[in-house]
Design a protein around this motif. Structure first.
Motif, PDB file in Angstrom:
ATOM      1  N   SER A 318       0.839  -1.190   0.000  1.00 53.76           N
ATOM      2  CA  SER A 318       0.000   0.000   0.000  1.00 53.76           C
ATOM      3  C   SER A 318       0.874   1.239   0.000  1.00 53.76           C
ATOM      4  O   SER A 318       1.967   1.257   0.553  1.00 53.76           O
ATOM      5  N   GLY A 319       0.348   2.296  -0.606  1.00 54.22           N
ATOM      6  CA  GLY A 319       1.084   3.549  -0.656  1.00 54.22           C
ATOM      7  C   GLY A 319       2.230   3.494  -1.652  1.00 54.22           C
ATOM      8  O   GLY A 319       2.379   2.559  -2.435  1.00 54.22           O
ATOM      9  N   ASN A 342       8.609   0.796  -9.940  1.00 54.20           N
ATOM     10  CA  ASN A 342       7.904  -0.448  -9.608  1.00 54.20           C
ATOM     11  C   ASN A 342       6.397  -0.262  -9.451  1.00 54.20           C
ATOM     12  O   ASN A 342       5.703  -1.181  -9.037  1.00 54.20           O
ATOM     13  N   ILE A 343       5.879   0.911  -9.741  1.00 54.42           N
ATOM     14  CA  ILE A 343       4.429   1.154  -9.653  1.00 54.42           C
ATOM     15  C   ILE A 343       3.779   0.732 -10.969  1.00 54.42           C
ATOM     16  O   ILE A 343       4.269   1.063 -12.045  1.00 54.42           O
ATOM     17  N   GLY A 344       2.676   0.030 -10.881  1.00 53.15           N
ATOM     18  CA  GLY A 344       1.977  -0.427 -12.074  1.00 53.15           C
ATOM     19  C   GLY A 344       1.255   0.697 -12.799  1.00 53.15           C
ATOM     20  O   GLY A 344       1.050   1.801 -12.269  1.00 53.15           O
ATOM     21  N   ALA A 350      -4.744   5.711 -11.931  1.00 54.59           N
ATOM     22  CA  ALA A 350      -5.642   6.071 -10.829  1.00 54.59           C
ATOM     23  C   ALA A 350      -5.149   7.309 -10.109  1.00 54.59           C
ATOM     24  O   ALA A 350      -5.938   8.190  -9.717  1.00 54.59           O
ATOM     25  N   LEU A 351      -3.839   7.413  -9.940  1.00 53.47           N
ATOM     26  CA  LEU A 351      -3.274   8.585  -9.268  1.00 53.47           C
ATOM     27  C   LEU A 351      -3.481   9.846 -10.092  1.00 53.47           C
ATOM     28  O   LEU A 351      -3.820  10.915  -9.547  1.00 53.47           O
ATOM     29  N   PHE A 374       3.713  16.721  -1.090  1.00 50.20           N
ATOM     30  CA  PHE A 374       3.148  16.186  -2.332  1.00 50.20           C
ATOM     31  C   PHE A 374       3.341  14.675  -2.419  1.00 50.20           C
ATOM     32  O   PHE A 374       2.441  13.936  -2.857  1.00 50.20           O
ATOM     33  N   ASN A 375       4.521  14.185  -1.974  1.00 49.34           N
ATOM     34  CA  ASN A 375       4.742  12.733  -1.975  1.00 49.34           C
ATOM     35  C   ASN A 375       3.821  12.028  -0.983  1.00 49.34           C
ATOM     36  O   ASN A 375       3.266  10.958  -1.282  1.00 49.34           O
ATOM     37  N   GLU A 376       3.646  12.630   0.204  1.00 47.87           N
ATOM     38  CA  GLU A 376       2.741  12.026   1.174  1.00 47.87           C
ATOM     39  C   GLU A 376       1.303  12.025   0.674  1.00 47.87           C
ATOM     40  O   GLU A 376       0.546  11.064   0.896  1.00 47.87           O
ATOM     41  N   LEU A 377       0.881  13.096  -0.002  1.00 45.35           N
ATOM     42  CA  LEU A 377      -0.474  13.163  -0.536  1.00 45.35           C
ATOM     43  C   LEU A 377      -0.708  12.073  -1.578  1.00 45.35           C
ATOM     44  O   LEU A 377      -1.731  11.370  -1.548  1.00 45.35           O
ATOM     45  N   ARG A 378       0.214  11.880  -2.492  1.00 48.69           N
ATOM     46  CA  ARG A 378       0.040  10.853  -3.517  1.00 48.69           C
ATOM     47  C   ARG A 378       0.070   9.453  -2.911  1.00 48.69           C
ATOM     48  O   ARG A 378      -0.655   8.553  -3.349  1.00 48.69           O
ATOM     49  N   SER A 379       0.938   9.262  -1.899  1.00 50.01           N
ATOM     50  CA  SER A 379       0.957   7.970  -1.230  1.00 50.01           C
ATOM     51  C   SER A 379      -0.375   7.681  -0.538  1.00 50.01           C
ATOM     52  O   SER A 379      -0.900   6.552  -0.592  1.00 50.01           O
ATOM     53  N   ASP A 380      -0.967   8.697   0.103  1.00 52.45           N
ATOM     54  CA  ASP A 380      -2.278   8.525   0.737  1.00 52.45           C
ATOM     55  C   ASP A 380      -3.373   8.270  -0.291  1.00 52.45           C
ATOM     56  O   ASP A 380      -4.317   7.500  -0.032  1.00 52.45           O
ATOM     57  N   MET A 381      -3.261   8.915  -1.463  1.00 50.46           N
ATOM     58  CA  MET A 381      -4.257   8.674  -2.511  1.00 50.46           C
ATOM     59  C   MET A 381      -4.217   7.221  -2.974  1.00 50.46           C
ATOM     60  O   MET A 381      -5.260   6.569  -3.136  1.00 50.46           O
ATOM     61  N   VAL A 382      -3.037   6.698  -3.184  1.00 52.68           N
ATOM     62  CA  VAL A 382      -2.915   5.299  -3.609  1.00 52.68           C
ATOM     63  C   VAL A 382      -3.419   4.367  -2.520  1.00 52.68           C
ATOM     64  O   VAL A 382      -4.100   3.361  -2.790  1.00 52.68           O
TER      65      VAL A 382
END
Length: 433
Positions: A318-319, A342-344, A350-351, A374-382
């Motif tokens: 996750s994240g 390594n992200i599909g 989706a992001l 910004f990195n934390e926001l995108r990680s939370d979105m995923v």
């Protein structure tokens, strides 16, 4: 010994002089003088080198190589000089003049009588630089109000020295008339000369024909100051600088050694992985894995989709785990916001849709705080997308279990709590479906 042999063979003995005291002393004296004048080889010198320098007869080493002692013919003494049969060309003491001189001076040199050229052969090297001229009107229009502390008399004297010494500014500064025109440095002379040349070329529209030289006097002064400081360094300062250079070389060597060891370790790991993959693809290994898989199927219950999704989230898929740029060299801070490889593609799409839905700038200014947020926001979105997908999977499993229960027990039903029903979001749900 020889006397005994003669007595045995009845050979008359040779008349030998009688040994007296004087003859014995004379022989001793000759042997002593011979050993006294004998040259001894210095310590540390090889015997072959000493033999090249001295001989028993004290002869000096030859200046030129010779083959007389090698028995190859008679050497160079018997060779006859081979003189040509042609007539010798005549030379004459002829006058000449140098075109570079304006005083009409006449000089003399030897030349062949067959040489008809009267020009001085080195006159082609009499090349002088073209120093431009300016009139009084040009000076008043373009050269007066540009540089301070320079009058027309000083400028005329500068260009006169430039013509006489071919722009050798060191000589021009030495020949500068300090009593009439004041003291001027080499940088000031260069600055004034090249500024006048540039202004005259601009006034005559010659900037396209000839390239003008831009002279930076202040930079030249700073350069000479730095050279003077470098020249006046003490021995302690030079040793300290050398010590720092050596330390820097040691640090770079250790850094290269660490990088080399890291590369070797990565090679070993990759080779081990390849060997494991090759051993896993062997027939015996595949048969063993099939048997083990059958045993697990018979003895262990089949996991549900809910468990697989929950386990995937708990494991750490996750994240987003962004790379930490701690490598050597210079790097941009915006590289911290780059998505890992390594992200599909589903997560990336989706992001992007989530960023558009929440109206977030996809490329914000890469300051330190903005990069982290910004990195934390995108990680939370995923993570949110994955949790919603897991929740919808759980609801689907519960619905299927409900239908199975109703089919097995007619007249009975199961009620799903409303809090477990997910909020539908087309962007996040359909992108990860």
């Amino acid at each position: 010994m020889s006397a005994d042999v003669r007595d045995i063979l009845d050979i008359e003995r040779a008349n030998t002089p009688e040994i007296t005291r004087d003859s014995f002393l004379a022989t001793k004296k000759r042997n002593f003088e011979r050993t006294k004048h004998a040259s001894r080889r210095p310590e540390g010198m090889h015997r072959e080198v000493f033999a090249l320098l001295y001989t028993d007869k004290k002869d000096a080493p030859p200046l030129l190589p010779t083959d007389t002692a090698l028995g190859i013919g008679a050497g160079y003494k018997q060779n006859k000089a081979r003189l040509g049969m042609k007539k010798v060309r005549k030379w004459e003491w002829a006058p000449f003049s140098n075109p570079a001189r304006n005083d009409g001076a006449v000089f003399h040199h030897w030349k062949r009588t067959t040489d008809d050229s009267t020009d001085y052969p080195f006159a082609k090297f009499n090349k002088q630089l073209e120093i431009p001229n300016y009139t009084m009107s040009e000076y008043n229009a373009h050269l007066r109000n540009n540089i301070q502390n320079w009058s027309k008399v000083q400028t005329d004297h500068l260009f006169d020295l430039a013509r006489r010494y071919d722009l050798r500014f060191i000589v021009m500064a030495d020949r500068w008339n300090r009593e009439q025109h004041g003291k001027k440095t080499v940088e000031e002379l260069k600055e004034r000369y090249y500024d006048v040349i540039a202004l005259l070329a601009k006034a005559k529209n010659q900037t396209n024909e000839k390239k003008t030289y831009a002279y930076d006097a202040e930079h030249e002064r700073r350069r000479k100051e730095q050279l003077e400081k470098l020249f006046k360094r003490t021995t302690q300062q030079v040793e300290e600088e050398q010590m720092l250079i050596n330390e820097m070389k040691k640090i770079e060597a250790r850094k290269k050694e660490r990088e080399r060891k890291t590369q070797d370790l990565q090679k070993l790991i990759s080779q081990a992985d390849q060997q494991n993959e090759q051993s896993a693809n062997t027939p015996s290994t595949r048969k063993y894995e099939k048997k083990l898989h059958k045993k697990k199927v018979h003895h262990t219950p089949r996991p549900s989709k809910v468990d697989s999704v929950v386990n995937a989230i708990e494991i750490g898929s996750s994240g987003i785990k962004f790379a930490d740029l701690r490598g050597s060299g210079v790097s941009l801070r915006s590289q911290k916001m780059k998505l890992p490889a390594n992200i599909g593609q589903r997560k990336v799409k989706a992001l992007e849709q989530a960023i558009q839905e929440f109206k977030v700038d996809p490329a914000p200014p890469p300051t330190e705080d903005i990069c982290t947020a910004f990195n934390e926001l995108r990680s939370d979105m995923v993570l949110l997308c994955e949790l919603r997908t897991a929740l919808s999977t759980c609801v689907y499993e519960m619905e299927s279990l409900k239908h199975q229960y109703e089919a097995a027990c007619p007249g009975k039903t199961l009620n799903i709590p409303p809090s477990l029903v997910p909020i539908k979001s087309e962007t996040l749900d359909t992108s990860l479906a």
